[in-house]
Design an enzyme around this catalytic site. Structure first.
Site, short mmCIF file in Angstrom:
data_model
loop_
_atom_site.label_atom_id
_atom_site.label_comp_id
_atom_site.label_asym_id
_atom_site.label_seq_id
_atom_site.Cartn_x
_atom_site.Cartn_y
_atom_site.Cartn_z
N HIS A 101 0.81 -1.24 -0.13
CA HIS A 101 0.06 0.08 0.00
C HIS A 101 0.87 1.36 0.01
O HIS A 101 0.15 2.41 -0.17
CB HIS A 101 -0.81 0.15 1.20
CG HIS A 101 -0.36 0.19 2.44
ND1 HIS A 101 -0.14 -0.62 3.35
CD2 HIS A 101 0.04 1.30 3.20
CE1 HIS A 101 0.32 -0.28 4.53
NE2 HIS A 101 0.41 1.24 4.33
N GLY A 149 3.34 6.66 8.08
CA GLY A 149 4.55 6.70 7.50
C GLY A 149 5.65 5.67 8.18
O GLY A 149 6.71 5.30 7.44
N ASN A 150 5.14 5.03 9.22
CA ASN A 150 5.88 3.65 9.44
C ASN A 150 5.73 2.59 8.71
O ASN A 150 6.45 1.57 8.96
CB ASN A 150 5.48 3.35 11.33
CG ASN A 150 6.14 4.04 12.29
OD1 ASN A 150 5.40 4.80 12.92
ND2 ASN A 150 7.48 3.61 12.22
N SER A 151 4.52 2.63 7.90
CA SER A 151 4.21 1.55 7.26
C SER A 151 5.45 1.08 6.27
O SER A 151 6.06 1.70 5.58
CB SER A 151 2.99 1.69 6.38
OG SER A 151 1.97 1.92 7.03
N ASP A 204 -0.01 -7.51 1.52
CA ASP A 204 0.71 -6.23 1.45
C ASP A 204 2.07 -6.20 1.46
O ASP A 204 2.53 -5.28 2.40
CB ASP A 204 -0.03 -5.41 2.72
CG ASP A 204 0.11 -4.11 2.59
OD1 ASP A 204 0.19 -3.34 1.76
OD2 ASP A 204 -0.14 -3.36 3.64
#
Length: 475
Positions: A115, A216-218, A145
């Protein structure tokens, strides 16, 4: 007396100080871990060019700033993003996203979330030394993902990979990422649970932590205390949009399996049974003769699928696959998805209250699942019964459309047990009290013989999707 009090308080202070020192000594020190691992953690930004649509009803058109008084022009320039001109003179806008990732090989392979990079026209990987590299998307897998990127480089810093299956609940873990664009932010916490199933995420047994994760940590790494990556931070549970104490990471065993397939084939293949399953609660366990609520209840078997060919039936409760227990129904997709299509699997099932072993061949998960279309219509025979429903038999066309050999459709719900358990006109009943319903006459007979004050199961198709429900008939 005062000296005695003074001595007592001094001793108490020493004890409290000693406890504080012991507590501090028992907390982990993450400094060496961060120094070693941080160079391989990257910031990922993307750009996607989207042609501007003509503003229609309900959409906000961006005004032409030319000719406006200076005070209004300044307001719009400050508060409305300016739209770049497309090469043909029209307008286009850029959608941007920001996430994290980490380098897994010295020649430039990078792992992140799908994503983070989905739909991107340009992907930029920024290293800790502020240098930027354009990345190429090797492949992405929306179901897990996970996305694999490639940047051109030599001797790049890399992370060390760990075994997510060795993680223990309560173990310390640490995340490095770019929450809200703040590069290389470090947060720590513990593993809260393992093997979590999330809605619409059937093929990932998530690691749940209380590590502070934010937008933003994704795509960033989750480390154990040995400095090894054990997961990819992917999702949070939130009602506010920010961290609320529930974070979820993709286990590294799942991520690397996906990455290797993407690198080799550009796509991911997964095992598939061809069944619709549901959770076994206390009432269903009692109805199906189980000692305790466990396993995955087969609510639907797709015609021509691996389960149908292997002899799995509606109403079977799958307790294990290849010796691995199915505690919650969500465990089954995780385990089946990891199996290779064409491989053999052994299932331990409960059928009609007895244990049974089934051997079948695992199929390949289709690209797009298709739901069965539900239909209702006038039947030939009508019946009413003590459940408080009127049912009609399915026509031959309806049976073919629903892929059924029997069953009845509810034409009317009266006052009674059926209304209380939420049955609706149009619902199709295929099984009642563990017996197949092939006609309205059979349904009436089974309904008349239902036991009282004991859990009874009923299999219902609603809009093509099957599930078992339970109820009790009072005296």
């Amino acid at each position: 007396m005062s000296s005695l009090k003074s001595s007592f308080y001094s001793l108490l202070a020493l004890l409290l100080l000693g406890q504080a020192v012991v507590a501090q000594a028992s907390l982990p020190d993450f400094t060496e871990l961060v120094e070693e691992a941080a160079p391989a953690v990257v910031n990922i930004s993307t750009r996607q060019k989207i042609p501007e649509r003509v503003a229609g009803a309900g959409e906000l058109a961006i005004p032409d700033l030319e000719g406006l008084p200076p005070i209004f022009r300044e307001f719009f320039e400050r508060n409305i993003p300016q739209v770049p001109r497309a090469p043909n003179g029209g307008r286009q806008r850029e959608a941007q996203s920001l996430g994290s990732g980490f380098i897994i090989s010295a020649d430039g392979y990078v792992l992140t979330n799908n994503h983070v990079v989905a739909g991107a026209d340009e992907i930029i990987v920024r290293l800790p030394d502020r240098s930027e590299l354009e990345a190429r998307l090797i492949g992405a897998d929306p179901r897990s993902d996970v996305a694999l990127l490639k940047v051109e480089g030599k001797d790049l810093p890399t992370v060390r990979l760990g075994k997510s299956e060795d993680l223990k609940v309560g173990e310390w873990v640490l995340a490095i990422g770019s929450p809200f664009g703040f590069d290389h932010s470090v947060t720590a916490g513990i593993v809260s649970a393992k093997g979590r199933s999330l809605p619409n995420e059937s093929y990932v047994p998530f690691i749940q932590t209380d590590v502070a994760i934010n937008p933003g940590n994704s795509g960033g790494p989750l480390f154990n205390l040995a400095g090894e990556v054990v997961g990819i931070n992917s999702q949070i549970f939130t009602r506010s949009g920010g961290f609320m104490g529930l974070s979820f990471a993709i286990p590294m065993s799942v991520a690397m399996d996906v990455a290797e397939q993407l690198k080799a084939d550009g796509k991911v293949s997964r095992g598939w049974l061809g069944v619709v399953i549901q959770e076994v609660n206390k009432d269903l366990a009692e109805s199906f003769g189980l000692d305790k609520p466990a396993g995955a209840l087969v609510a639907q078997v797709l015609e021509g699928g691996p389960a149908a060919k292997g002899g799995l039936l509606v109403g079977d409760v799958i307790l294990s696959i290849d010796g691995k227990p199915i505690v919650m129904s969500g465990d089954l997709p995780h385990l089946v998805g990891r199996l290779k299509p064409g491989s053999e699997a052994e299932l331990d099932v409960v059928r009609d209250g007895s244990r049974k072993q089934l051997a079948l061949t695992i199929g390949a998960l289709p690209e797009d699942g298709e739901a069965l279309a539900g239909a209702t219509g006038p039947g030939v025979e009508r019946s009413s019964n003590r459940l408080g429903v009127k049912v009609v038999e399915l026509s031959a066309e309806q049976k073919k459309g629903l892929d059924l050999k029997g069953g009845v459709v509810i034409s009317e719900v009266l006052d009674g047990p059926a209304a209380l358990i939420g049955l609706r006109p149009g619902d199709v009943i295929t099984h009642l009290n563990n017996q197949a319903i092939d006609s309205a006459k059979t349904f009436t007979q089974v309904a008349q013989e239902l036991p009282k004050n004991r859990s009874v199961s009923m299999r219902v198709l609603r809009q093509g999707r099957a599930s078992f429900i339970t109820f009790k008939l009072a005296e």
